[in-house]
Design an enzyme around this catalytic site. Structure first.
Site, short mmCIF file in Angstrom:
data_model
loop_
_atom_site.label_atom_id
_atom_site.label_comp_id
_atom_site.label_asym_id
_atom_site.label_seq_id
_atom_site.Cartn_x
_atom_site.Cartn_y
_atom_site.Cartn_z
N GLY A 47 0.83 -1.19 0.00
CA GLY A 47 0.00 0.00 0.00
C GLY A 47 0.86 1.25 0.00
CD GLN A 52 3.62 5.72 2.75
OE1 GLN A 52 2.57 5.20 2.39
NE2 GLN A 52 4.69 5.03 3.09
CG LEU A 108 6.80 1.18 0.85
CD1 LEU A 108 5.97 1.56 -0.38
CD2 LEU A 108 7.89 0.19 0.49
CG HIS A 149 0.48 0.57 7.51
ND1 HIS A 149 1.51 0.19 8.33
CD2 HIS A 149 1.04 1.35 6.55
CE1 HIS A 149 2.64 0.72 7.89
NE2 HIS A 149 2.38 1.43 6.80
#
Length: 193
Positions: A47, A52, A108, A149
């Site tokens: 995901g 991000q 990530l 998350h």
């Protein structure tokens, strides 16, 4: 489509609440989503949230098909792991049970690390798809974990903030030392966004 740079823990964009998307069908949003998909696939993630990739907008993408479930995941946690690639805009989560399960998560934006995180075992999420249509889906297990998350990123929360015990935050390379106390596949589990 472009592979975008992923913000890492400590970057201000990951600490602030994301803004709602006004027009999910706009060319800019479609381009951003296409870039997010390419970036997530390139990084081997399960995901990714828009913050991000340095865009403080309420957009998450995720996939939780069977091949993404970390090896060794218990049956209760792996239940309902069938989410296809999903784009969710302006998401909302409703927790449907008090029950929580611990599971290893990576991110990530926190590369090279894994943490044992409690998450609700059953949720309902809703929002808009890329066409601006309302969508709602119930999720369990790994599917629910991935959605929670990713949506945490929209609130400026990274998974270590959800952990009960920071002793369970480890470098992936050290997972092999835990033997039976930790999953043997800790190094193989896929990163949520």
């Amino acid at each position: 489509m472009t592979i975008r740079k992923i913000a890492r823990m400590g970057h201000p964009v990951l600490l602030q609440p994301a803004q709602p998307v006004e027009d999910p069908k706009s060319p800019e949003i479609r381009h951003l989503v296409a870039d997010m998909v390419e970036t997530m696939i390139d990084a081997n993630g399960a995901g990714l949230a828009a913050p991000q990739v340095h865009e403080p907008l309420q957009i998450v993408i995720f996939q939780a098909p069977p091949e993404r479930v970390p090896e060794g995941t218990e049956a209760d946690e792996a239940f309902d792991h069938t989410a296809p690639l999903t784009v969710l805009i302006n998401p909302r989560i409703e927790i449907l049970t008090e029950e929580r399960a611990l599971g290893w998560e990576g991110c990530l934006s926190v590369p090279g690390m894994r943490g044992l995180v409690p998450r609700p075992t059953r949720i309902r999420y809703s929002g808009l798809d890329i066409e601006g249509n309302a969508m709602s889906r119930e999720a369990r297990g790994f599917h629910a974990r991935v959605v929670c998350h990713e949506c945490d990123h929209l609130e400026g929360i990274l998974y270590p903030q959800r952990m009960d015990n920071l002793k369970d935050l480890i470098f992936e390379t050290e997972g092999r030392h835990w033997g039976g106390d930790r999953p043997s596949d800790i190094n193989k589990s896929k990163d949520e966004g």
